[in-house]
Design a protein around this motif. Structure first.
Motif, PDB file in Angstrom:
ATOM      1  N   ALA A   1       0.664  -1.536   0.132  1.00 23.89           N
ATOM      2  CA  ALA A   1      -0.673  -0.095  -0.067  1.00 23.89           C
ATOM      3  C   ALA A   1       0.581   0.831  -0.235  1.00 23.89           C
ATOM      4  N   LEU A   2       2.463   1.975   1.018  1.00 27.40           N
ATOM      5  CA  LEU A   2       2.509   2.010   0.621  1.00 27.40           C
ATOM      6  C   LEU A   2       3.571   2.623   0.141  1.00 27.40           C
ATOM      7  N   ALA A   3       3.816   1.969  -0.683  1.00 26.38           N
ATOM      8  CA  ALA A   3       5.257   1.448  -2.099  1.00 26.38           C
ATOM      9  C   ALA A   3       4.312   2.795  -3.328  1.00 26.38           C
ATOM     10  N   GLY A   4       4.480   3.450  -3.873  1.00 26.25           N
ATOM     11  CA  GLY A   4       4.556   4.187  -5.010  1.00 26.25           C
ATOM     12  C   GLY A   4       4.702   3.169  -6.146  1.00 26.25           C
ATOM     13  N   GLN A   5       6.111   2.956  -5.745  1.00 26.59           N
ATOM     14  CA  GLN A   5       6.955   1.824  -6.659  1.00 26.59           C
ATOM     15  C   GLN A   5       7.829   1.265  -5.838  1.00 26.59           C
ATOM     16  N   GLY A   6       8.878   0.039  -6.233  1.00 26.76           N
ATOM     17  CA  GLY A   6       9.576  -0.204  -6.202  1.00 26.76           C
ATOM     18  C   GLY A   6      10.962  -0.170  -6.977  1.00 26.76           C
TER      19      GLY A   6
END
Length: 180
Positions: A127-132
């Motif tokens: 949920a928190l990760a806009g991207q990795g």
């Protein structure tokens, strides 16, 4: 889309899933201890955090026995462990409960360690990760095993600003201890 840098300092949320637990008969889930593999992997997680330069300023840890043991064995690998708060609400927590705990962290904390359980931790990271970076998001979505570590970076004024899509998943580590 990569989350844009905010005006605040870089903050890192280090998410650590408790190490492998045992399943003894007639023991309540909350009271389950670490299994032999967990007793090996938890110190390896502590060493991995040193190697990744991700030592926390504060730790929030579930009150479950396996989470507490993970904390004790991991933090024993550091010269000076940070303060820890054991939080009953982290046991079996979902994303809103986990975020509520994170939002209460003092602004002076730059690196926060969160020790808890799945599926809540996997859901929180995703949920928190806009991207990795690289294949990190895919790896977490496929499997976030026991003793796994996810490092999320965010620029924001306070921990309260951390929201879905506002962090970058920078690293996923799956440490394993050696059998003796």
């Amino acid at each position: 889309m990569i989350p844009r840098a905010g005006s605040g300092p870089l903050r890192r949320l280090v998410v650590l899933r408790h190490a492998k637990s045992a399943w003894p008969e007639d023991v309540a889930d909350h009271e389950r201890p670490l299994a032999p593999r967990g007793l090996r992997d938890a110190p390896a997680a502590g060493r991995a955090l040193v190697e990744a330069d991700c030592l926390p300023d504060l730790a929030l840890c579930s009150t479950a026995v396996r989470a507490r043991q993970t904390w004790e064995l991991a933090s024993a690998q550091w010269s000076i462990p940070p303060p820890v708060r054991f939080e009953a609400r982290l046991y079996a927590a979902d994303v809103p409960d986990l975020l509520e705990a994170v939002h209460e962290v003092p602004a002076g904390v730059r690196t926060l360690l969160l020790i808890g359980h799945n599926p809540g931790l996997t859901d929180l990271v995703l949920a928190l990760a806009g991207q990795g970076l690289d294949d990190t998001l895919e790896r977490v979505g496929t499997k976030f095993p026991t003793a796994a570590i996810a490092v999320l970076a965010s620029h924001g004024g306070t921990w309260e600003a951390l929201a879905p899509g506002t962090a970058l998943l920078t690293e996923v580590i799956v440490p394993r201890g050696r059998k003796r």
